[in-house]
Design a protein around this motif. Structure first.
Motif, PDB file in Angstrom:
ATOM      1  N   GLY A   1      62.307 -25.164 -16.826  1.00 50.03           N
ATOM      2  CA  GLY A   1      62.873 -24.951 -15.499  1.00 50.03           C
ATOM      3  C   GLY A   1      64.385 -24.931 -15.444  1.00 50.03           C
TER       4      GLY A   1
ATOM      5  N   MET B   1      59.442 -24.155 -11.385  1.00 48.74           N
ATOM      6  CA  MET B   1      58.498 -25.232 -11.084  1.00 48.74           C
ATOM      7  C   MET B   1      57.809 -25.027  -9.741  1.00 48.74           C
TER       8      MET B   1
ATOM      9  N   TYR C   1      51.573 -26.407 -17.139  1.00 42.63           N
ATOM     10  CA  TYR C   1      52.969 -26.049 -17.408  1.00 42.63           C
ATOM     11  C   TYR C   1      53.418 -26.710 -18.706  1.00 42.63           C
TER      12      TYR C   1
ATOM     13  N   MET D   1      56.382 -27.541 -20.983  1.00 40.21           N
ATOM     14  CA  MET D   1      57.829 -27.692 -20.854  1.00 40.21           C
ATOM     15  C   MET D   1      58.427 -27.990 -22.226  1.00 40.21           C
TER      16      MET D   1
ATOM     17  N   LYS E   1      62.282 -34.345 -16.601  1.00 42.45           N
ATOM     18  CA  LYS E   1      61.539 -33.122 -16.285  1.00 42.45           C
ATOM     19  C   LYS E   1      60.134 -33.438 -15.758  1.00 42.45           C
TER      20      LYS E   1
ATOM     21  N   GLN F   1      60.430 -34.604 -12.207  1.00 42.37           N
ATOM     22  CA  GLN F   1      60.725 -33.462 -11.342  1.00 42.37           C
ATOM     23  C   GLN F   1      59.459 -32.652 -11.063  1.00 42.37           C
ATOM     24  N   ALA F   2      58.672 -32.401 -12.098  1.00 37.82           N
ATOM     25  CA  ALA F   2      57.449 -31.615 -11.944  1.00 37.82           C
ATOM     26  C   ALA F   2      56.419 -32.353 -11.092  1.00 37.82           C
ATOM     27  N   ARG F   3      56.254 -33.640 -11.345  1.00 35.91           N
ATOM     28  CA  ARG F   3      55.261 -34.410 -10.596  1.00 35.91           C
ATOM     29  C   ARG F   3      55.639 -34.544  -9.125  1.00 35.91           C
TER      30      ARG F   3
ATOM     31  N   ILE G   1      52.849 -30.979  -9.529  1.00 36.68           N
ATOM     32  CA  ILE G   1      52.309 -30.372 -10.745  1.00 36.68           C
ATOM     33  C   ILE G   1      51.570 -31.454 -11.532  1.00 36.68           C
TER      34      ILE G   1
ATOM     35  N   LEU H   1      50.534 -31.096 -17.283  1.00 37.20           N
ATOM     36  CA  LEU H   1      51.817 -30.941 -17.964  1.00 37.20           C
ATOM     37  C   LEU H   1      51.664 -31.161 -19.461  1.00 37.20           C
TER      38      LEU H   1
END
Length: 278
Positions: free
Chosen positions: A121, A128, A138, A140, A170, A173-175, A179, A182
């Protein structure tokens, strides 16, 4: 440990293989190999028969000093192939190797199952959001800078711990965007010297504390062929050796050019683990 790909719950407790399909003319190993639909279908069919769970399709070369291409060119390269493979192999789990949200979005709309982002991202702040919208797994990866600049960005306090800190941010941020599925990839060969690559591999098991699947993408990379004083074309045996080490350190997915050999590593590793439990 599972991820949900187009409604298929993939159990990664037993490691899986991700086969690489490069659509770029300048990839470091197999650039320009697949020039027509027949070549592409033949290659993918072989990888699936050999035991690949995922096929990772990329249309933008991320090797050091790779040529930059436009978003439209990347889309024009990859979307027809996604459509072809989804039609030819119903149920195929296609991973899209891109750092651009527009490419990810159109591929997901055409049947792709997950996104593999070398920048996690960092090179597209909309990525994202697209992952969250489509609710797909995703992957990463850790990288600094861009493919053009990454080899000048190899200063770390402690490479393994620095990469872990990167993923901690990261993942959070995704959670926060909702999301769920992962996967982390420490990024062998990306903004790392050969010595640093081996340091990360030696300490790969430290990433297990992050409680997400780990992808190891070591296949035929320079950490192998430079150490062995050979070429990428002659780096299969070295790849097999390091893939085996990655498995012992906790890798859940092996991203490779040579699916059959990687699956053999997993089969033998699994047999060894079962014997240990007896």
């Amino acid at each position: 440990m599972t991820i949900n790909c187009n409604g298929n719950l993939i159990n990664l407790s037993t490691p899986k293989v991700m086969g690489i399909l490069n659509l770029t003319p300048d990839s470091f190993y197999d650039g320009g190999s697949y020039k027509n639909e027949t070549d592409i279908v033949t290659k993918v069919e072989k990888m699936l028969v050999d035991g690949a769970t995922f096929i990772d399709v990329g249309a933008y070369s991320s090797r050091p000093n790779a040529i930059n291409i436009s978003v439209n060119e990347e889309i024009n390269r990859i979307v027809p192939v996604v459509q072809l493979l989804v039609k030819k192999f119903p149920g195929i789990l296609l991973s899209i190797d891109t750092f651009r949200s527009a490419v990810a979005k159109v591929c997901l709309e055409n049947g792709a199952a997950l996104i593999n982002d070398i920048s996690a991202g960092s090179l597209d702040d909309k990525m994202m959001n697209v992952i969250a919208e489509y609710k797909v797994p995703y992957i990463m990866m850790h990288m600094r800078g861009t493919p053009e600049t990454m080899q000048q960005l190899t200063e770390y306090t402690n490479v393994t711990l620095d990469v872990k800190q990167y993923f901690a941010k990261k993942l959070a941020q995704a959670r926060a965007l909702g999301i769920v599925d992962l996967v982390i990839d420490p990024g062998f060969g990306f903004a790392k010297t050969t010595e640093q690559n081996f340091n990360v591999l030696q300490n790969l098991d430290l990433f297990k504390t992050m409680n997400v699947p780990i992808l190891a993408g070591i296949s035929r990379k320079s950490m192998i062929y430079k150490t062995l004083d050979t070429t990428a074309s002659n780096a299969l045996n070295g790849t097999t050796a390091l893939n085996t080490i990655a498995l012992t350190k906790g890798a859940n997915i092996l991203r490779v050019h040579d699916v059959k050999e990687a699956l053999e590593c997993i089969t033998l590793f699994t047999a060894l683990k079962l014997n240990e439990e007896l």
